[in-house]
Motif scaffolding. Structure first.
Motif, PDB file in Angstrom:
ATOM      1  N   LYS A  85       0.849  -1.184   0.000  1.00  0.00           N
ATOM      2  CA  LYS A  85       0.000   0.000   0.000  1.00  0.00           C
ATOM      3  C   LYS A  85       0.885   1.233   0.000  1.00  0.00           C
ATOM      4  CE  LYS A  85      -3.860   2.237   2.367  1.00  0.00           C
ATOM      5  NZ  LYS A  85      -4.799   2.190   3.520  1.00  0.00           N
ATOM      6  N   HIS A  86       0.749   2.067  -1.025  1.00  0.00           N
ATOM      7  CA  HIS A  86       1.554   3.279  -1.166  1.00  0.00           C
ATOM      8  C   HIS A  86       3.056   2.965  -1.088  1.00  0.00           C
ATOM      9  CE1 HIS A  86      -2.214   5.196  -0.926  1.00  0.00           C
ATOM     10  NE2 HIS A  86      -2.332   5.195   0.379  1.00  0.00           N
ATOM     11  N   ALA A  87       3.474   1.978  -1.854  1.00  0.00           N
ATOM     12  CA  ALA A  87       4.888   1.605  -1.890  1.00  0.00           C
ATOM     13  C   ALA A  87       5.563   2.322  -3.043  1.00  0.00           C
ATOM     14  CB  ALA A  87       5.038   0.100  -2.042  1.00  0.00           C
ATOM     15  N   GLU A  88       6.785   2.797  -2.788  1.00  0.00           N
ATOM     16  CA  GLU A  88       7.543   3.529  -3.804  1.00  0.00           C
ATOM     17  C   GLU A  88       8.542   2.581  -4.466  1.00  0.00           C
ATOM     18  OE1 GLU A  88       6.453   6.204  -4.678  1.00  0.00           O
ATOM     19  OE2 GLU A  88       6.393   7.810  -3.215  1.00  0.00           O
ATOM     20  N   LEU A  89       8.315   2.316  -5.741  1.00  0.00           N
ATOM     21  CA  LEU A  89       9.245   1.475  -6.476  1.00  0.00           C
ATOM     22  C   LEU A  89      10.441   2.283  -6.975  1.00  0.00           C
ATOM     23  CD1 LEU A  89       6.864  -0.822  -8.556  1.00  0.00           C
ATOM     24  CD2 LEU A  89       7.604  -1.007  -6.185  1.00  0.00           C
ATOM     25  N   GLY A  90      10.279   3.591  -7.045  1.00  0.00           N
ATOM     26  CA  GLY A  90      11.363   4.469  -7.489  1.00  0.00           C
ATOM     27  C   GLY A  90      11.665   5.509  -6.431  1.00  0.00           C
ATOM     28  N   ALA A  91      11.666   6.784  -6.839  1.00  0.00           N
ATOM     29  CA  ALA A  91      11.989   7.878  -5.911  1.00  0.00           C
ATOM     30  C   ALA A  91      11.081   7.825  -4.688  1.00  0.00           C
ATOM     31  CB  ALA A  91      11.835   9.218  -6.626  1.00  0.00           C
ATOM     32  N   GLU A  92      11.654   8.123  -3.525  1.00  0.00           N
ATOM     33  CA  GLU A  92      10.910   7.933  -2.281  1.00  0.00           C
ATOM     34  C   GLU A  92      10.986   9.116  -1.332  1.00  0.00           C
ATOM     35  OE1 GLU A  92      10.518   4.413   1.125  1.00  0.00           O
ATOM     36  OE2 GLU A  92      11.541   4.079  -0.783  1.00  0.00           O
TER      37      GLU A  92
END
Length: 420
Positions: free
Chosen positions: A52-59
């Motif tokens: 849930k609301h995971a950042e695969l790139g910039a964070e």
């Protein structure tokens, strides 16, 4: 053939910022994006595979960055502090605090007297050679690889000296709900102002010899405009993904004078937050020399997601490994750091995802870093080709926020202002 005042190639942060600014100024804009989504190296997933609301790139928002925070405020998007505690794992022990590099003060002293730029790898070999300094060389190289995702034998000593002398220990933030919300704001506002954002539009060729740029995509479509903004990742440009007719040799040579790192990112979601024990209840980051050396939690959010980070030459060397191989490396690394059995961690794993940005054909790496001649190269790239072709991207930013979303947004804004 579809026509516009400006064509923007790439719907990442930089390209969308350019489209947002130009469409607000009344320009007709077409954005051509190769992927089936917008955002580029920003990719937030929600409720997918239990994430849930995971950042695969910039964070992260790395400090009080003016362009990013202004946009978040304008869009009404909240952000929270991400200042968890720093821990490190060394010699079999997990301890609170940053990993102090023995001899760092000697490195900084030597760097302060350096009067001609060389790669940091060559600098270390010239000034700290031999077995006595092997641990120091390895530690500094590991830091350059991890934080800057850079090859130490390409990264500029002058640039790293400036970075290290002006390190900002200030605020770190996360965007509530993910960076994707900011990307959606830019795209939606652009479309409201008349911009067209076309997905699955892989640009293969740019023809500009007749005084007006013409863009050709892989599916045979053509687009014409008075001006063109090229907002693709540096790694994509440097592998020659777009053919320019006539050639733009000076700009293409300049692109090769800026470094572009390698990165693999791992996201693991477990049943329990096993890292939140005793003194480590506020753990934010862990640095180590494990196969996957850097990890961070979602602190202050008490999430069961932990993120692994492998950057620089180690990521480049291992980029062709399978996702399962990276999964096993990550499990072994966490098991060693937190004194758990790998089999137990595998049993507690709910979901996992490996994001290999280095083998992603629409990214080809992580973000930019300075090489010895990068500053001069940027001056070339800041100038348009025959007042028709403009470049934008985080690699054109010069300053402490290089390689960040702030850098990408700032570059897109600067390119657009030249065309307003």
């Amino acid at each position: 053939m579809k026509n516009a005042d400006v064509i923007v190639i790439g719907a990442g942060a930089s390209g969308l910022m350019a489209a947002y600014t130009l469409s607000k100024a009344g320009k007709t804009v077409i954005v051509l994006e190769a992927r089936d989504r917008i955002g580029g190296r920003i990719h937030t997933i929600s409720d997918e595979s239990f994430f849930k609301h995971a950042e695969l790139g910039a964070e992260f928002v790395h400090g009080n960055l003016p362009v990013t925070l202004h946009l978040l405020k304008k869009a009404g998007i909240e952000y929270i502090s991400a200042e968890g505690e720093m821990w490190h794992y060394n010699n079999g022990k997990l301890a609170k605090g940053a990993w102090d590099i023995e001899g760092w003060d000697k490195v900084m002293e030597k760097l302060s007297h350096l009067d001609h730029d060389v790669s940091i790898g060559n600098f270390l070999q010239d000034n700290f050679s031999g077995d006595k300094y092997e641990a120091l060389r390895n530690a500094v190289s590991r830091y350059v690889s991890g934080y800057d995702t850079a090859d130490p034998f390409s990264a500029s000593s002058f640039a790293l000296r400036e970075e290290w002398e002006n390190e900002d220990e200030g605020a770190q933030y996360r965007v509530t709900g993910g960076y994707g919300k900011l990307i959606d704001f830019l795209a939606n506002d652009s479309k409201t102002n008349g911009a067209a954002i076309l997905l699955n539009a892989v640009v293969k060729e740019v023809r500009w010899g007749n005084g007006r740029p013409e863009v050709l995509t892989a599916d045979g479509k053509k687009y014409g405009a008075g001006k063109l903004v090229v907002a693709l990742p540096l790694g994509v440009l440097n592998r020659g993904a777009i053919i320019f007719q006539p050639g733009i040799d000076a700009h293409e040579n300049a692109l090769k004078q800026i470094g572009f790192g390698a990165i693999v990112k791992l996201l693991f979601q477990f049943k329990e937050r096993f890292w939140e024990t005793g003194e480590a209840a506020n753990l934010g980051f862990v640095l180590s020399a494990e196969e996957i050396p850097t990890w961070w939690t979602q602190y202050p959010t008490h999430s069961a997601v932990i993120t692994g980070w492998l950057g620089g030459p180690p990521a480049e060397c291992r980029k062709h490994l399978s996702d399962v191989d990276f999964l096993r490396s990550g499990i072994r690394s966490l098991a060693n750091i937190f004194k758990r059995k790998p089999a137990d961690l595998e049993n507690e794993l709910v979901s996992w995802k490996v994001v290999n940005w280095t083998t992603d054909s629409f990214t080809c790496g992580s973000y930019a870093y300075d090489m010895v001649n990068s500053s001069a190269a940027r001056k070339t790239l800041e100038e348009p080709v025959d007042d028709m072709i403009y470049f934008a991207g985080e690699y054109l930013y010069e300053g402490a926020a290089m390689g960040t979303v702030e850098a990408a947004l700032s570059s897109g804004l600067n390119a657009a202002r030249k065309l307003e």
